[in-house]
Design a protein around this motif. Structure first.
Motif, PDB file in Angstrom:
ATOM      1  N   GLY A  47       0.806  -1.220   0.000  1.00 27.09           N
ATOM      2  CA  GLY A  47       0.000   0.000   0.000  1.00 27.09           C
ATOM      3  C   GLY A  47       0.838   1.269   0.000  1.00 27.09           C
ATOM      4  N   GLN A  48       1.832   1.303   0.897  1.00 22.83           N
ATOM      5  CA  GLN A  48       2.658   2.515   0.933  1.00 22.83           C
ATOM      6  C   GLN A  48       3.584   2.617  -0.269  1.00 22.83           C
ATOM      7  N   MET A  49       3.973   1.467  -0.867  1.00 23.53           N
ATOM      8  CA  MET A  49       4.807   1.505  -2.065  1.00 23.53           C
ATOM      9  C   MET A  49       4.038   2.120  -3.236  1.00 23.53           C
ATOM     10  N   VAL A  50       2.783   1.699  -3.390  1.00 23.90           N
ATOM     11  CA  VAL A  50       1.947   2.258  -4.463  1.00 23.90           C
ATOM     12  C   VAL A  50       1.675   3.736  -4.208  1.00 23.90           C
ATOM     13  N   SER A  51       1.350   4.069  -2.960  1.00 24.76           N
ATOM     14  CA  SER A  51       0.986   5.446  -2.623  1.00 24.76           C
ATOM     15  C   SER A  51       2.154   6.414  -2.721  1.00 24.76           C
ATOM     16  N   GLN A  52       3.282   6.029  -2.143  1.00 26.13           N
ATOM     17  CA  GLN A  52       4.405   6.959  -2.030  1.00 26.13           C
ATOM     18  C   GLN A  52       5.429   6.877  -3.152  1.00 26.13           C
ATOM     19  N   HIS A  53       5.511   5.738  -3.811  1.00 26.50           N
ATOM     20  CA  HIS A  53       6.526   5.579  -4.853  1.00 26.50           C
ATOM     21  C   HIS A  53       5.924   5.530  -6.263  1.00 26.50           C
ATOM     22  N   THR A  54       5.026   4.572  -6.498  1.00 27.95           N
ATOM     23  CA  THR A  54       4.438   4.467  -7.837  1.00 27.95           C
ATOM     24  C   THR A  54       3.719   5.744  -8.237  1.00 27.95           C
ATOM     25  N   PHE A  55       2.933   6.303  -7.292  1.00 29.47           N
ATOM     26  CA  PHE A  55       2.156   7.503  -7.595  1.00 29.47           C
ATOM     27  C   PHE A  55       2.687   8.750  -6.879  1.00 29.47           C
ATOM     28  N   LYS A  56       3.905   8.623  -6.372  1.00 28.48           N
ATOM     29  CA  LYS A  56       4.671   9.768  -5.850  1.00 28.48           C
ATOM     30  C   LYS A  56       3.890  10.637  -4.865  1.00 28.48           C
ATOM     31  N   GLY A  57       3.152   9.984  -3.964  1.00 23.64           N
ATOM     32  CA  GLY A  57       2.470  10.720  -2.902  1.00 23.64           C
ATOM     33  C   GLY A  57       1.209  11.444  -3.315  1.00 23.64           C
ATOM     34  N   GLN A  58       0.723  11.178  -4.524  1.00 24.87           N
ATOM     35  CA  GLN A  58      -0.518  11.821  -4.988  1.00 24.87           C
ATOM     36  C   GLN A  58      -1.704  10.895  -4.726  1.00 24.87           C
ATOM     37  N   GLY A  59      -2.618  11.328  -3.893  1.00 26.39           N
ATOM     38  CA  GLY A  59      -3.748  10.501  -3.504  1.00 26.39           C
ATOM     39  C   GLY A  59      -4.849  10.439  -4.539  1.00 26.39           C
TER      40      GLY A  59
ATOM     41  N   MET B  83      -4.624   3.409  -9.945  1.00 26.32           N
ATOM     42  CA  MET B  83      -4.033   3.134  -8.642  1.00 26.32           C
ATOM     43  C   MET B  83      -4.649   1.891  -8.005  1.00 26.32           C
ATOM     44  N   PHE B  84      -5.965   1.766  -8.127  1.00 23.71           N
ATOM     45  CA  PHE B  84      -6.653   0.618  -7.545  1.00 23.71           C
ATOM     46  C   PHE B  84      -6.300  -0.676  -8.272  1.00 23.71           C
ATOM     47  N   ARG B  85      -6.005  -0.593  -9.560  1.00 21.43           N
ATOM     48  CA  ARG B  85      -5.604  -1.773 -10.333  1.00 21.43           C
ATOM     49  C   ARG B  85      -4.160  -2.168 -10.031  1.00 21.43           C
ATOM     50  N   VAL B  86      -3.330  -1.169  -9.749  1.00 20.34           N
ATOM     51  CA  VAL B  86      -1.917  -1.433  -9.458  1.00 20.34           C
ATOM     52  C   VAL B  86      -1.757  -2.099  -8.087  1.00 20.34           C
ATOM     53  N   PHE B  87      -2.585  -1.727  -7.125  1.00 20.27           N
ATOM     54  CA  PHE B  87      -2.435  -2.210  -5.755  1.00 20.27           C
ATOM     55  C   PHE B  87      -2.371  -3.745  -5.647  1.00 20.27           C
ATOM     56  N   PRO B  88      -3.330  -4.513  -6.177  1.00 18.90           N
ATOM     57  CA  PRO B  88      -3.240  -5.979  -6.058  1.00 18.90           C
ATOM     58  C   PRO B  88      -2.055  -6.579  -6.803  1.00 18.90           C
ATOM     59  N   ILE B  89      -1.597  -5.906  -7.850  1.00 18.68           N
ATOM     60  CA  ILE B  89      -0.406  -6.376  -8.571  1.00 18.68           C
ATOM     61  C   ILE B  89       0.828  -6.190  -7.695  1.00 18.68           C
ATOM     62  N   MET B  90       0.924  -5.016  -7.069  1.00 19.14           N
ATOM     63  CA  MET B  90       2.039  -4.745  -6.166  1.00 19.14           C
ATOM     64  C   MET B  90       2.006  -5.706  -4.975  1.00 19.14           C
ATOM     65  N   GLU B  91       0.815  -6.017  -4.509  1.00 20.29           N
ATOM     66  CA  GLU B  91       0.671  -6.992  -3.415  1.00 20.29           C
ATOM     67  C   GLU B  91       1.357  -8.303  -3.758  1.00 20.29           C
ATOM     68  N   GLN B  92       1.106  -8.795  -4.966  1.00 17.60           N
ATOM     69  CA  GLN B  92       1.684 -10.071  -5.381  1.00 17.60           C
ATOM     70  C   GLN B  92       3.202  -9.987  -5.525  1.00 17.60           C
ATOM     71  N   LEU B  93       3.690  -8.878  -6.042  1.00 14.16           N
ATOM     72  CA  LEU B  93       5.142  -8.693  -6.183  1.00 14.16           C
ATOM     73  C   LEU B  93       5.814  -8.693  -4.810  1.00 14.16           C
ATOM     74  N   VAL B  94       5.225  -7.962  -3.869  1.00 13.42           N
ATOM     75  CA  VAL B  94       5.811  -7.871  -2.534  1.00 13.42           C
ATOM     76  C   VAL B  94       5.715  -9.209  -1.811  1.00 13.42           C
ATOM     77  N   GLU B  95       4.618  -9.923  -2.014  1.00 13.24           N
ATOM     78  CA  GLU B  95       4.478 -11.245  -1.407  1.00 13.24           C
ATOM     79  C   GLU B  95       5.590 -12.180  -1.884  1.00 13.24           C
ATOM     80  N   MET B  96       5.871 -12.169  -3.188  1.00 15.21           N
ATOM     81  CA  MET B  96       6.947 -13.002  -3.717  1.00 15.21           C
ATOM     82  C   MET B  96       8.295 -12.576  -3.159  1.00 15.21           C
ATOM     83  N   MET B  97       8.492 -11.269  -3.014  1.00 19.12           N
ATOM     84  CA  MET B  97       9.738 -10.767  -2.442  1.00 19.12           C
ATOM     85  C   MET B  97       9.885 -11.228  -0.989  1.00 19.12           C
ATOM     86  N   ALA B  98       8.778 -11.259  -0.266  1.00 21.54           N
ATOM     87  CA  ALA B  98       8.815 -11.708   1.131  1.00 21.54           C
ATOM     88  C   ALA B  98       9.224 -13.173   1.215  1.00 21.54           C
TER      89      ALA B  98
END
Length: 288
Positions: A84-96, A107-122
């Motif tokens: 969530g914070q990666m999408v908010s602060q980095h992908t979209f550079k702090g723009q809500g 932004m809403f479409r990117v969030f679940p994709i980023m979730e999966q990327l971070v899960e794999m990284m974990a």
């Protein structure tokens, strides 16, 4: 073990422990982007893209301290591992999405994709904390670097990402890691305790496993809903994809369980005697 390998394991451990959600740096994406179906975990239905009625203008939940009491237990279980914070602060550079409604859908479409990327990284960073063969370690590190690069893509690139293409090689490496680590543990178990170890996808709903020696077993995709795992020894057990909702893990030893996530643990019932991996926080709803 060489000094380089030792340092790699320490670095991977710190990286894994750093992957946790920080709601203060997120635009309430899990409260908007996800589709919620009314159930025992959620008091009401909410379609994807529609803000939860409890989400305030400051992106904080107005019933945060009463979520379980008010029928939103699922919210206390969810953990995005920092997506969530990666999408908010980095992908979209702090723009809500409220101040920039034109980019909200993306932004809403990117969030679940980023979730999966971070899960794999974990999962990969956890795998790298174990003593591994050099080739396996190199391949895992390569995948981790690749995934980290993907998290830095812009929104347009992320929404078109073929996530399956990246999940398959990661899954193969995690399987190899699991076999390697669990076999090493199996060798330390007395020959008198030889038993079946492959329980992938097993249906153990409500099963009484209290006090059982379940070390090094494969529980990938297992159904452990409401299972009684009190005082069970689950060191070295592989939990990828296992459903632990309402499982009783009071007093259980999960200290070296493989690929256990915060979300899985949040869905269980445990107590102060439950032993957890260092990257997992003790849920606030557990008993003493």
């Amino acid at each position: 073990m060489s000094v380089d390998n030792y340092l790699n394991q320490i670095s991977a451990k710190k990286f894994r422990e750093s992957l946790h959600s920080d709601c203060s740096q997120c635009f309430g994406l899990c409260c908007v982007a996800l589709n919620i179906t009314a159930s025992s975990d959620f008091a009401n239905h909410k379609p994807a893209g529609e803000p939860c009625s409890n989400l305030q203008s400051c992106f904080q939940c107005k019933i945060h301290e009463e979520l379980r009491e008010k029928g939103f237990r699922g919210c206390t279980v969810f953990d995005c591992l920092g997506a969530g914070q990666m999408v908010s602060q980095h992908t979209f550079k702090g723009q809500g999405w409220r101040e920039n409604p034109a980019m909200a859908e993306k932004m809403f479409r990117v969030f679940p994709i980023m979730e999966q990327l971070v899960e794999m990284m974990a999962y990969i960073s956890e795998a790298l904390t174990y003593p591994l063969q050099l080739e396996l370690q190199k391949n895992l590190s390569k995948q981790l670097r690749q995934l980290e690069k993907l998290t830095k893509l812009d929104g347009d690139a992320l929404v078109t990402l073929d996530i399956i293409k990246y999940r398959m090689p990661v899954n193969e490496l995690l399987l190899k890691t699991s076999v390697h680590i669990r076999h090493a543990l199996i060798e330390t178990i007395s020959s008198k305790n030889k038993r079946k170890l492959d329980y992938r996808g097993v249906d153990w709903l409500g099963k009484n496993l209290r006090g059982k020696d379940l070390r090094a077993i494969d529980l990938r995709g297992a159904y452990l809903i409401a299972a009684d795992l009190q005082d069970a020894d689950l060191r070295g057990a592989d939990f990828i994809g296992a459903d632990l909702r309402d499982a009783n893990v009071s007093g259980a030893n999960l200290s070296t369980s493989l690929f256990l996530t915060q979300m899985q643990i949040n869905s269980t019932n445990g107590n102060i005697k439950t032993k957890l991996p260092t990257h997992i926080q003790r849920p606030s709803h557990w008993s003493n």
